[in-house]
Enzyme design. Sequence first.
Site, PDB file in Angstrom:
ATOM      1  N   TYR A 280      60.714  48.766  67.751  1.00 24.25           N
ATOM      2  CA  TYR A 280      62.052  48.167  67.877  1.00 24.25           C
ATOM      3  C   TYR A 280      62.092  47.131  68.995  1.00 24.25           C
ATOM      4  O   TYR A 280      61.897  47.457  70.175  1.00 24.25           O
ATOM      5  CB  TYR A 280      63.071  49.268  68.147  1.00 24.25           C
ATOM      6  CG  TYR A 280      64.497  48.809  68.063  1.00 24.25           C
ATOM      7  CD1 TYR A 280      65.105  48.643  66.833  1.00 24.25           C
ATOM      8  CD2 TYR A 280      65.232  48.534  69.206  1.00 24.25           C
ATOM      9  CE1 TYR A 280      66.422  48.225  66.738  1.00 24.25           C
ATOM     10  CE2 TYR A 280      66.554  48.110  69.123  1.00 24.25           C
ATOM     11  CZ  TYR A 280      67.136  47.962  67.885  1.00 24.25           C
ATOM     12  OH  TYR A 280      68.438  47.538  67.804  1.00 24.25           O
ATOM     13  N   TYR A 331      67.930  40.367  62.653  1.00 19.27           N
ATOM     14  CA  TYR A 331      68.351  41.507  63.466  1.00 19.27           C
ATOM     15  C   TYR A 331      69.117  42.492  62.594  1.00 19.27           C
ATOM     16  O   TYR A 331      70.333  42.434  62.486  1.00 19.27           O
ATOM     17  CB  TYR A 331      69.202  41.050  64.642  1.00 19.27           C
ATOM     18  CG  TYR A 331      69.636  42.192  65.542  1.00 19.27           C
ATOM     19  CD1 TYR A 331      68.712  43.113  66.022  1.00 19.27           C
ATOM     20  CD2 TYR A 331      70.964  42.352  65.902  1.00 19.27           C
ATOM     21  CE1 TYR A 331      69.103  44.160  66.839  1.00 19.27           C
ATOM     22  CE2 TYR A 331      71.369  43.393  66.727  1.00 19.27           C
ATOM     23  CZ  TYR A 331      70.434  44.297  67.192  1.00 19.27           C
ATOM     24  OH  TYR A 331      70.836  45.322  67.996  1.00 19.27           O
TER      25      TYR A 331
END
Lengths: 379, 133
Positions: A280, A331
């Site tokens: 991440y 995103y």
Amino acid sequence: MSWDKAAITGVGTSRMGKFPGVTSNQLAKEAFVNALGDAGIPKDEIDGLITMPGTTSPEGAKHYLALGELLGINPRIAWSISMGGATVGTLVTQAALAIEAGMASTVAVVFGDAAKTGGSRFGAAAGDDDSWGIWGMFGNAANSAIAASRHMAVYGTTSEQLGWVGVTMRKHAALNPNAIMREPFTIEDHQNSRMIVDPLHLLDCCLISDGAVAIIVTSPERARDNATHPVRIMGMGQAHSLQKLEKEDWWYMPHQREAIFDAYRMAGVGPTDIDVAQLYDNFTISVLLWLEHAGFVKPGEAGPFVEGGERITLGGELPVNTAGGNLSESYMQGWLHVVEGVRQMRGECGPRQVPGAEVTLVTGRGMTLNTSAALVLGR
Amino acid sequence: MTDLIRPVVTDNNRGFWEGAAAGELRVQRCLACDHLRYPLAPWCPVCLDERWEWQALSGRGTVLSKLVFHQSYHPAWKDRLPYNVVLVQLEEGPRMISNVLPLTGEDFAVGDAVEVAFDPEGEVTIPRFRVAG
Ligand SMILES: [Zn+2]
């Protein structure tokens, strides 16, 4: 011995970018239809719907209700949760456990967001009655900047080393036709990009995007009957630091290590078994912390490890975020990290495929450096 | 300066802000286990006891992390850019998010010793820090 009591049989994405006038649920529907197609199943096989509300969704914890009505689903299990970047790992875990328990047979795990069009700035202040805004402390970039500043001071990590993460993710995005940002940049470009919250430059920060992702989780038995290659859920882990200032090493997010090592134990693997990692990357510093927490390097050694980019790119020791990540692909709060993990395990990634990859680690982290989740997926 | 962000004063933080106005940095001390707590809260996160009293601290600490904001996230801070924000380790244990004065100052580093400075901002006095010595 790995867990293997559920599998991922379909992944679907919507268009990614900026789409004024398109709702997050419209994008979620696109992703859902694509995931069903990828899994090769009709909608009526879905008996579980678990979701993450987008940053612009008005429904909050009732998002499953709105989306279920729009998708025409009357499932056995349904809920929504919000744990930021740890949500997708947590929802896949919940789907897998519900399937193992016999509470559902095929679960759709869905997220859609219109963050770009909706003007989400991820700039909220933490703190309750005494808002951190009293001291000017706002937003997700600043939370990660706390980690970056301290990592630099304690371990000598440099801004250029962070830059190599950004440069490498962009290089990977250039190999991904679905990535939003595909134009390569250099370390000089990174250093010259404007400061957002020092020590983080603009090119240390992820995108803000409209888009959606859906993931289909089912039992190994049903997966075996499936047309596409099922991907094994080998191990799952979660751990959280729900306290912030009260926890001395909160800035370092040591809970992430616990989440990953729980997933490793369940999968019966260790760091050297991971062929490709989807870590991440809301900000470049996050990748350094994951590399340390996942045991690929010792604490403090991630800066030199990423320098030059060779070790974390295709052909390197540990290719990371082969689709471009939050930094360059889109995103989707880590949801595309699961998608890329699945595609790498299926061997579908074309020029960015890691040859012979059999095991991948997918991680997610969210809120004010609070939550974390990890999945080990396998071919 | 418009829209300044202000504390929501409750029984849990009133003494903190009154202390700041009087030149004292206070946190809560749990009467059951002695834990010094910050952020301010209605009970102790260690033992969950609801009895507590204010305790004045030395105001001495160390910079754990140093940020400089160049991006505006709120109208109250737009005209103050660039400004620093720090995570401070206080000598007695608690940690705070705060600033080092002057707000635009960048001439200090992680690890530097700091001491509390009470910074009047309109009707509220905000605990901030100065580099010690
Ligand atoms: Zn106590």
